[in-house]
Design a protein around this motif. Structure first.
Motif, PDB file in Angstrom:
ATOM      1  N   ASP A   1      -0.851   8.623  10.413  1.00  0.00           N
ATOM      2  CA  ASP A   1      -2.199   8.109  10.676  1.00  0.00           C
ATOM      3  C   ASP A   1      -3.128   9.203  11.201  1.00  0.00           C
ATOM      4  O   ASP A   1      -2.741  10.381  11.332  1.00  0.00           O
ATOM      5  CB  ASP A   1      -2.156   6.892  11.609  1.00  0.00           C
ATOM      6  CG  ASP A   1      -1.732   7.233  13.035  1.00  0.00           C
ATOM      7  OD1 ASP A   1      -1.722   8.428  13.393  1.00  0.00           O
ATOM      8  OD2 ASP A   1      -1.411   6.292  13.796  1.00  0.00           O
ATOM      9  N   GLU A   2      -4.355   8.809  11.534  1.00  0.00           N
ATOM     10  CA  GLU A   2      -5.376   9.768  11.948  1.00  0.00           C
ATOM     11  C   GLU A   2      -5.052  10.453  13.280  1.00  0.00           C
ATOM     12  O   GLU A   2      -5.608  11.500  13.602  1.00  0.00           O
ATOM     13  CB  GLU A   2      -6.744   9.087  12.042  1.00  0.00           C
ATOM     14  CG  GLU A   2      -6.890   8.036  13.131  1.00  0.00           C
ATOM     15  CD  GLU A   2      -6.323   6.681  12.728  1.00  0.00           C
ATOM     16  OE1 GLU A   2      -6.411   5.744  13.535  1.00  0.00           O
ATOM     17  OE2 GLU A   2      -5.789   6.566  11.604  1.00  0.00           O
TER      18      GLU A   2
ATOM     19  N   ILE B   1       4.338   9.773   0.450  1.00  0.00           N
ATOM     20  CA  ILE B   1       3.741  10.136   1.737  1.00  0.00           C
ATOM     21  C   ILE B   1       2.247   9.812   1.700  1.00  0.00           C
ATOM     22  O   ILE B   1       1.509  10.330   0.858  1.00  0.00           O
ATOM     23  CB  ILE B   1       3.938  11.636   2.030  1.00  0.00           C
ATOM     24  CG1 ILE B   1       5.422  11.997   1.977  1.00  0.00           C
ATOM     25  CG2 ILE B   1       3.346  11.995   3.389  1.00  0.00           C
ATOM     26  CD1 ILE B   1       5.688  13.482   2.043  1.00  0.00           C
ATOM     27  N   LYS B   2       1.816   8.956   2.614  1.00  0.00           N
ATOM     28  CA  LYS B   2       0.394   8.621   2.740  1.00  0.00           C
ATOM     29  C   LYS B   2      -0.144   9.332   3.974  1.00  0.00           C
ATOM     30  O   LYS B   2       0.068   8.892   5.106  1.00  0.00           O
ATOM     31  CB  LYS B   2       0.218   7.109   2.858  1.00  0.00           C
ATOM     32  CG  LYS B   2       0.661   6.351   1.602  1.00  0.00           C
ATOM     33  CD  LYS B   2       0.412   4.858   1.726  1.00  0.00           C
ATOM     34  CE  LYS B   2       0.845   4.133   0.450  1.00  0.00           C
ATOM     35  NZ  LYS B   2       0.616   2.664   0.532  1.00  0.00           N
ATOM     36  N   ASP B   3      -0.810  10.462   3.758  1.00  0.00           N
ATOM     37  CA  ASP B   3      -1.286  11.275   4.873  1.00  0.00           C
ATOM     38  C   ASP B   3      -2.764  11.632   4.750  1.00  0.00           C
ATOM     39  O   ASP B   3      -3.230  12.615   5.341  1.00  0.00           O
ATOM     40  CB  ASP B   3      -0.450  12.553   4.989  1.00  0.00           C
ATOM     41  CG  ASP B   3      -0.517  13.405   3.724  1.00  0.00           C
ATOM     42  OD1 ASP B   3      -1.182  12.996   2.754  1.00  0.00           O
ATOM     43  OD2 ASP B   3       0.106  14.491   3.702  1.00  0.00           O
ATOM     44  N   LYS B   4      -3.502  10.828   3.996  1.00  0.00           N
ATOM     45  CA  LYS B   4      -4.920  11.111   3.758  1.00  0.00           C
ATOM     46  C   LYS B   4      -5.706  11.184   5.066  1.00  0.00           C
ATOM     47  O   LYS B   4      -6.629  11.985   5.209  1.00  0.00           O
ATOM     48  CB  LYS B   4      -5.512  10.032   2.846  1.00  0.00           C
ATOM     49  CG  LYS B   4      -6.919  10.342   2.368  1.00  0.00           C
ATOM     50  CD  LYS B   4      -7.404   9.293   1.380  1.00  0.00           C
ATOM     51  CE  LYS B   4      -8.816   9.606   0.910  1.00  0.00           C
ATOM     52  NZ  LYS B   4      -9.313   8.581  -0.045  1.00  0.00           N
ATOM     53  N   GLU B   5      -5.339  10.329   6.031  1.00  0.00           N
ATOM     54  CA  GLU B   5      -6.067  10.280   7.303  1.00  0.00           C
ATOM     55  C   GLU B   5      -5.477  11.216   8.348  1.00  0.00           C
ATOM     56  O   GLU B   5      -6.014  11.342   9.448  1.00  0.00           O
ATOM     57  CB  GLU B   5      -6.039   8.838   7.851  1.00  0.00           C
ATOM     58  CG  GLU B   5      -6.562   7.767   6.904  1.00  0.00           C
ATOM     59  CD  GLU B   5      -8.018   7.983   6.546  1.00  0.00           C
ATOM     60  OE1 GLU B   5      -8.774   8.451   7.427  1.00  0.00           O
ATOM     61  OE2 GLU B   5      -8.399   7.692   5.398  1.00  0.00           O
ATOM     62  N   ALA B   6      -4.376  11.866   8.034  1.00  0.00           N
ATOM     63  CA  ALA B   6      -3.677  12.688   9.025  1.00  0.00           C
ATOM     64  C   ALA B   6      -4.477  13.943   9.381  1.00  0.00           C
ATOM     65  O   ALA B   6      -5.173  14.510   8.523  1.00  0.00           O
ATOM     66  CB  ALA B   6      -2.304  13.092   8.487  1.00  0.00           C
ATOM     67  N   PRO B   7      -4.398  14.411  10.639  1.00  0.00           N
ATOM     68  CA  PRO B   7      -5.047  15.666  11.017  1.00  0.00           C
ATOM     69  C   PRO B   7      -4.484  16.821  10.189  1.00  0.00           C
ATOM     70  O   PRO B   7      -3.292  16.846   9.884  1.00  0.00           O
ATOM     71  CB  PRO B   7      -4.675  15.822  12.501  1.00  0.00           C
ATOM     72  CG  PRO B   7      -4.261  14.466  12.969  1.00  0.00           C
ATOM     73  CD  PRO B   7      -3.688  13.777  11.775  1.00  0.00           C
TER      74      PRO B   7
END
Length: 316
Positions: free
Chosen positions: A105-106, A172-178
């Motif tokens: 997450d973000e 892997i869903k990391d679009k919002e990840a830092p």
């Protein structure tokens, strides 16, 4: 350096699996359930590490590979899956072979999605950073004043920390990840591309094979092979198969509670309760707070702080 050399292999998981299999011979029916569960877990982790080794061996990148290290320095300890040493950079890998898919997450928190359930998992970046901090402190201590300044300034130019996810079916869903988190997580099929990219953009002067081996030997002086310990829950009470399955379910639920509570309070999980206490909770199943106080590690303060939630899990 002109070839790929497996310079050290600790074989910790293989040794654990062989040890647990040897325990099966004289195990009771209850012990076998826990033993077989642990064997499956370690075998799954070993498969992930072996996949990384296969990719490294076929990468055509000259390197020294240190596999499965148990680093001890001062009061610090770290179990490092891989240290890869090229003549320019050093890569510290944390291997994760997880079921299901992954969401970051973000805020950089990690969640696993499996069988339509989403659960928080321990952040592997935290574990990786601990490995990096130990290596940095060790190198810092080996230098004089100028070397210490250079270590503080340039450590991350030479040492690259990376979490490698070895389940090739994982999404892997990391679009919002830092970005600083996203850049430290890679699926196995992208690992070699990552190393090649880092090698290409590195302006560090290449070390000789002798210099690389010398550093590898220094790191190996910190390595203390893992001592295999018996962590099986034992009891004199007779159990049927349904009871055994419930014990496993209860143990997993208590572990999830411990993890979530540690995240919430920003504690280490073992500050809530350690594995010895976990096993005792599963074995004795306290019904009320008076019984909970008899469990090793549960003071009045802990009973008042966590008791209601733990008892609810057990009684449910």
């Amino acid at each position: 350096m002109q070839e790929i050399v497996i310079y050290y292999d600790g074989k910790t998981l293989e040794n654990k699996i062989n040890y647990l299999k040897s325990k099966l011979i004289k195990a009771t029916s209850e012990e076998k359930v826990y033993l077989e569960s642990d064997i499956r877990k370690y075998e799954y982790g070993l498969k992930g590490e072996q996949r990384i080794l296969y990719e490294l061996k076929h990468s055509h990148i000259p390197m020294l590979v240190l596999h499965d290290l148990n680093i001890c320095y001062k009061d610090y300890k770290a179990q490092i899956d891989y240290i890869i040493m090229t003549n320019k950079n050093i890569y510290i890998l944390e291997c994760k072979n997880l079921y299901g898919n992954l969401i970051i997450d973000e805020s950089g928190n990690f969640y696993r999605v499996f069988n339509n359930n989403t659960e928080a998992i321990y952040n592997p970046i935290t574990q990786l950073n601990r490995h990096m901090d130990i290596m940095k402190e060790y190198i810092y201590d080996q230098n004089g004043i100028i070397g210490k300044l250079l270590t503080n300034y340039a450590f991350e130019k030479y040492y690259k920390g990376l979490v490698v996810l070895t389940n090739d079916r994982m999404i892997i869903k990391d679009k919002e990840a830092p970005k600083k988190v996203k850049d430290k997580v890679v699926r196995l099929d992208k690992l070699i591309d990552y190393i090649k990219k880092e090698e290409k953009k590195s302006h560090v002067l290449p070390d000789t094979l002798e210099e690389t081996e010398s550093l590898a030997d220094k790191i190996l002086k910190l390595n203390v092979p893992n001592e295999i310990k018996d962590e099986i829950v034992t009891t004199d009470v007779e159990y049927n198969e349904e009871d055994l399955n419930l014990n496993i379910i209860l143990k997993n639920k208590l572990k999830k509670y411990r993890f979530k509570k540690s995240q919430e309070l920003k504690y280490k999980p073992y500050f809530i309760f350690n594995d010895k206490t976990l096993n005792e909770l599963v074995k004795k199943k306290p019904f009320n707070k008076e019984e909970l106080k008899k469990i090793t590690g549960f003071s009045d303060i802990k009973v008042n702080k966590y008791g209601n939630e733990i008892l609810k899990i057990i009684n449910n």
